[in-house]
Design a protein around this motif. Structure first.
Motif, PDB file in Angstrom:
ATOM      1  N   GLY A   8       0.899  -1.301   0.078  1.00 48.92           N
ATOM      2  CA  GLY A   8       0.076   0.051   0.036  1.00 48.92           C
ATOM      3  C   GLY A   8       0.762   1.141  -0.035  1.00 48.92           C
ATOM      4  O   GLY A   8       0.301   2.277  -0.096  1.00 48.92           O
ATOM      5  N   GLY A   9       1.984   1.080   0.083  1.00 52.06           N
ATOM      6  CA  GLY A   9       3.049   2.487  -0.009  1.00 52.06           C
ATOM      7  C   GLY A   9       2.962   2.953  -1.420  1.00 52.06           C
ATOM      8  O   GLY A   9       2.457   2.434  -2.047  1.00 52.06           O
ATOM      9  N   GLY A  10       3.389   4.459  -1.144  1.00 52.66           N
ATOM     10  CA  GLY A  10       3.747   4.886  -2.771  1.00 52.66           C
ATOM     11  C   GLY A  10       3.687   6.398  -2.493  1.00 52.66           C
ATOM     12  O   GLY A  10       4.332   6.914  -1.600  1.00 52.66           O
ATOM     13  N   LEU A  11       3.635   7.280  -3.561  1.00 53.43           N
ATOM     14  CA  LEU A  11       3.864   8.519  -3.576  1.00 53.43           C
ATOM     15  C   LEU A  11       2.477   9.189  -3.591  1.00 53.43           C
ATOM     16  O   LEU A  11       1.551   9.066  -4.346  1.00 53.43           O
ATOM     17  N   VAL A  12       2.650  10.460  -2.732  1.00 55.31           N
ATOM     18  CA  VAL A  12       1.487  11.147  -2.812  1.00 55.31           C
ATOM     19  C   VAL A  12       1.759  12.348  -2.298  1.00 55.31           C
ATOM     20  O   VAL A  12       2.683  12.645  -1.731  1.00 55.31           O
ATOM     21  N   GLN A  13       0.866  13.312  -2.653  1.00 48.70           N
ATOM     22  CA  GLN A  13       1.125  14.686  -2.248  1.00 48.70           C
ATOM     23  C   GLN A  13       0.787  15.046  -1.080  1.00 48.70           C
ATOM     24  O   GLN A  13      -0.150  14.388  -0.401  1.00 48.70           O
ATOM     25  N   ALA A  14       1.173  16.206  -0.312  1.00 50.75           N
ATOM     26  CA  ALA A  14       1.088  16.346   0.836  1.00 50.75           C
ATOM     27  C   ALA A  14      -0.590  16.989   1.096  1.00 50.75           C
ATOM     28  O   ALA A  14      -1.210  17.374   0.073  1.00 50.75           O
ATOM     29  N   GLY A  15      -1.219  16.293   2.085  1.00 52.17           N
ATOM     30  CA  GLY A  15      -2.732  16.522   2.132  1.00 52.17           C
ATOM     31  C   GLY A  15      -3.502  15.232   1.694  1.00 52.17           C
ATOM     32  O   GLY A  15      -4.482  15.012   2.031  1.00 52.17           O
ATOM     33  N   GLY A  16      -2.799  14.433   1.039  1.00 55.46           N
ATOM     34  CA  GLY A  16      -3.502  13.103   0.499  1.00 55.46           C
ATOM     35  C   GLY A  16      -3.715  11.897   1.783  1.00 55.46           C
ATOM     36  O   GLY A  16      -3.241  12.102   2.811  1.00 55.46           O
ATOM     37  N   SER A  17      -4.007  10.888   1.156  1.00 55.58           N
ATOM     38  CA  SER A  17      -4.117   9.888   1.833  1.00 55.58           C
ATOM     39  C   SER A  17      -3.659   8.528   1.492  1.00 55.58           C
ATOM     40  O   SER A  17      -3.599   8.329   0.147  1.00 55.58           O
ATOM     41  N   LEU A  18      -3.176   7.355   1.946  1.00 56.27           N
ATOM     42  CA  LEU A  18      -2.542   6.265   1.770  1.00 56.27           C
ATOM     43  C   LEU A  18      -3.327   5.197   2.850  1.00 56.27           C
ATOM     44  O   LEU A  18      -3.318   5.584   3.829  1.00 56.27           O
ATOM     45  N   ARG A  19      -3.491   4.025   2.347  1.00 56.27           N
ATOM     46  CA  ARG A  19      -3.794   3.057   3.459  1.00 56.27           C
ATOM     47  C   ARG A  19      -2.728   1.748   3.149  1.00 56.27           C
ATOM     48  O   ARG A  19      -2.524   1.192   2.199  1.00 56.27           O
ATOM     49  N   LEU A  20      -2.158   1.668   4.085  1.00 61.09           N
ATOM     50  CA  LEU A  20      -1.249   0.322   4.406  1.00 61.09           C
ATOM     51  C   LEU A  20      -1.769  -0.746   4.679  1.00 61.09           C
ATOM     52  O   LEU A  20      -2.605  -1.005   5.628  1.00 61.09           O
ATOM     53  N   SER A  21      -1.562  -2.119   4.211  1.00 63.19           N
ATOM     54  CA  SER A  21      -2.137  -3.219   4.900  1.00 63.19           C
ATOM     55  C   SER A  21      -0.835  -4.083   5.254  1.00 63.19           C
ATOM     56  O   SER A  21       0.439  -3.857   4.908  1.00 63.19           O
ATOM     57  N   CYS A  22      -1.136  -4.955   6.127  1.00 67.98           N
ATOM     58  CA  CYS A  22      -0.146  -5.891   6.702  1.00 67.98           C
ATOM     59  C   CYS A  22      -0.817  -7.178   6.839  1.00 67.98           C
ATOM     60  O   CYS A  22      -1.472  -7.297   7.617  1.00 67.98           O
ATOM     61  N   ALA A  23      -0.490  -8.239   5.922  1.00 68.01           N
ATOM     62  CA  ALA A  23      -1.047  -9.663   6.091  1.00 68.01           C
ATOM     63  C   ALA A  23      -0.155 -10.362   7.027  1.00 68.01           C
ATOM     64  O   ALA A  23       0.997 -10.548   6.814  1.00 68.01           O
ATOM     65  N   ALA A  24      -0.735 -10.966   8.034  1.00 66.24           N
ATOM     66  CA  ALA A  24       0.034 -11.791   8.694  1.00 66.24           C
ATOM     67  C   ALA A  24      -0.264 -13.286   8.671  1.00 66.24           C
ATOM     68  O   ALA A  24      -1.251 -13.687   8.276  1.00 66.24           O
ATOM     69  N   SER A  25       0.612 -14.273   8.693  1.00 66.91           N
ATOM     70  CA  SER A  25       0.643 -15.757   8.561  1.00 66.91           C
ATOM     71  C   SER A  25       1.419 -16.333   9.681  1.00 66.91           C
ATOM     72  O   SER A  25       2.591 -15.805  10.194  1.00 66.91           O
ATOM     73  N   GLY A  26       1.053 -17.591   9.838  1.00 68.62           N
ATOM     74  CA  GLY A  26       2.055 -18.468  10.979  1.00 68.62           C
ATOM     75  C   GLY A  26       1.201 -18.436  12.183  1.00 68.62           C
ATOM     76  O   GLY A  26       0.213 -18.043  12.390  1.00 68.62           O
ATOM     77  N   ARG A  27       2.170 -18.296  13.371  1.00 70.29           N
ATOM     78  CA  ARG A  27       1.860 -18.403  14.693  1.00 70.29           C
ATOM     79  C   ARG A  27       1.388 -17.147  15.256  1.00 70.29           C
ATOM     80  O   ARG A  27       1.713 -16.404  16.138  1.00 70.29           O
ATOM     81  N   THR A  28       0.448 -16.501  14.566  1.00 68.49           N
ATOM     82  CA  THR A  28      -0.265 -15.031  14.845  1.00 68.49           C
ATOM     83  C   THR A  28      -0.655 -15.096  16.287  1.00 68.49           C
ATOM     84  O   THR A  28      -0.948 -14.036  16.846  1.00 68.49           O
ATOM     85  N   PHE A  29      -1.210 -16.207  16.794  1.00 68.44           N
ATOM     86  CA  PHE A  29      -1.994 -16.345  18.081  1.00 68.44           C
ATOM     87  C   PHE A  29      -1.028 -15.901  19.271  1.00 68.44           C
ATOM     88  O   PHE A  29      -1.633 -15.736  20.298  1.00 68.44           O
ATOM     89  N   SER A  30       0.171 -16.302  18.904  1.00 71.43           N
ATOM     90  CA  SER A  30       1.283 -15.994  20.093  1.00 71.43           C
ATOM     91  C   SER A  30       1.652 -14.513  20.196  1.00 71.43           C
ATOM     92  O   SER A  30       2.204 -14.175  20.865  1.00 71.43           O
ATOM     93  N   SER A  31       1.208 -13.539  19.129  1.00 72.89           N
ATOM     94  CA  SER A  31       1.376 -12.120  19.388  1.00 72.89           C
ATOM     95  C   SER A  31       0.223 -11.555  19.884  1.00 72.89           C
ATOM     96  O   SER A  31      -1.192 -11.754  19.676  1.00 72.89           O
ATOM     97  N   SER A  32       0.448 -10.586  20.960  1.00 75.80           N
ATOM     98  CA  SER A  32      -0.690  -9.775  21.744  1.00 75.80           C
ATOM     99  C   SER A  32      -1.000  -8.606  20.847  1.00 75.80           C
ATOM    100  O   SER A  32      -2.243  -8.038  21.140  1.00 75.80           O
ATOM    101  N   ALA A  33      -0.286  -7.962  20.231  1.00 79.30           N
ATOM    102  CA  ALA A  33      -0.340  -6.869  19.454  1.00 79.30           C
ATOM    103  C   ALA A  33       0.320  -6.632  18.275  1.00 79.30           C
ATOM    104  O   ALA A  33       1.463  -7.387  17.864  1.00 79.30           O
ATOM    105  N   MET A  34      -0.126  -5.823  17.241  1.00 82.61           N
ATOM    106  CA  MET A  34       0.464  -5.568  16.016  1.00 82.61           C
ATOM    107  C   MET A  34       0.756  -3.940  15.957  1.00 82.61           C
ATOM    108  O   MET A  34      -0.018  -3.192  16.506  1.00 82.61           O
ATOM    109  N   GLY A  35       1.948  -3.552  15.500  1.00 80.53           N
ATOM    110  CA  GLY A  35       2.357  -2.121  15.315  1.00 80.53           C
ATOM    111  C   GLY A  35       2.796  -1.913  14.213  1.00 80.53           C
ATOM    112  O   GLY A  35       3.275  -2.503  13.218  1.00 80.53           O
ATOM    113  N   TRP A  36       2.846  -0.591  13.967  1.00 80.45           N
ATOM    114  CA  TRP A  36       3.382   0.119  12.835  1.00 80.45           C
ATOM    115  C   TRP A  36       4.541   1.158  13.266  1.00 80.45           C
ATOM    116  O   TRP A  36       4.287   1.616  14.029  1.00 80.45           O
ATOM    117  N   PHE A  37       5.614   0.806  12.853  1.00 86.05           N
ATOM    118  CA  PHE A  37       6.951   1.749  12.882  1.00 86.05           C
ATOM    119  C   PHE A  37       7.157   2.398  11.569  1.00 86.05           C
ATOM    120  O   PHE A  37       6.807   1.849  10.360  1.00 86.05           O
TER     121      PHE A  37
END
Length: 125
Positions: A8-37
């Motif tokens: 979902g990343g890309g180039l956008v002008q100031a004031g614009g919008s983007l939507r990032l996605s993160c698809a998780a697979s594997g032992r996701t039940f072992s994680s308590s939270a997801m973060g964006w850095f």
């Protein structure tokens, strides 16, 4: 093991919008939270937002409060970052991360043991 794939990343002008996605697979039940850095050139990686898998509580860095929204789709093991009113200073590589079990200091990268490959966001002025 947990695998994370951002999109979902890309180039956008100031004031614009983007939507990032993160698809998780594997032992996701072992994680308590997801973060964006994010990491801009020449700067340290910084916390952007986090969401708990269970109750959906969200946490934000002051710099993005009111502009960014993190959400999740538990059924699809996917986390989203809706970014509105983007500024040039939001330019960075954005990383999705899965936290260690029981980790509660969501703003600290130390608590995340799985990371995606990153997606570039460029905001032009």
């Amino acid at each position: 093991q947990v695998q994370l794939v951002e999109s979902g990343g890309g180039l956008v002008q100031a004031g614009g919008s983007l939507r990032l996605s993160c698809a998780a697979s594997g032992r996701t039940f072992s994680s308590s939270a997801m973060g964006w850095f994010r990491q801009a050139p020449g700067k340290e990686r910084e916390f952007v937002a986090a969401i708990r898998w269970g109750n959906g509580m969200t946490y934000y860095a002051d710099s993005v409060k009111g502009r960014f929204t993190i959400s999740r789709d538990n059924a699809k093991n996917t986390v989203f970052l809706q970014m509105n009113s983007l500024k040039p200073e939001d330019t960075a590589v954005y990383y999705c991360a899965a936290s260690r079990p029981g980790w509660t200091a969501y703003g600290s990268a130390l608590g995340y043991n799985y990371w995606g490959q990153g997606t570039q966001v460029i905001v032009s002025s």
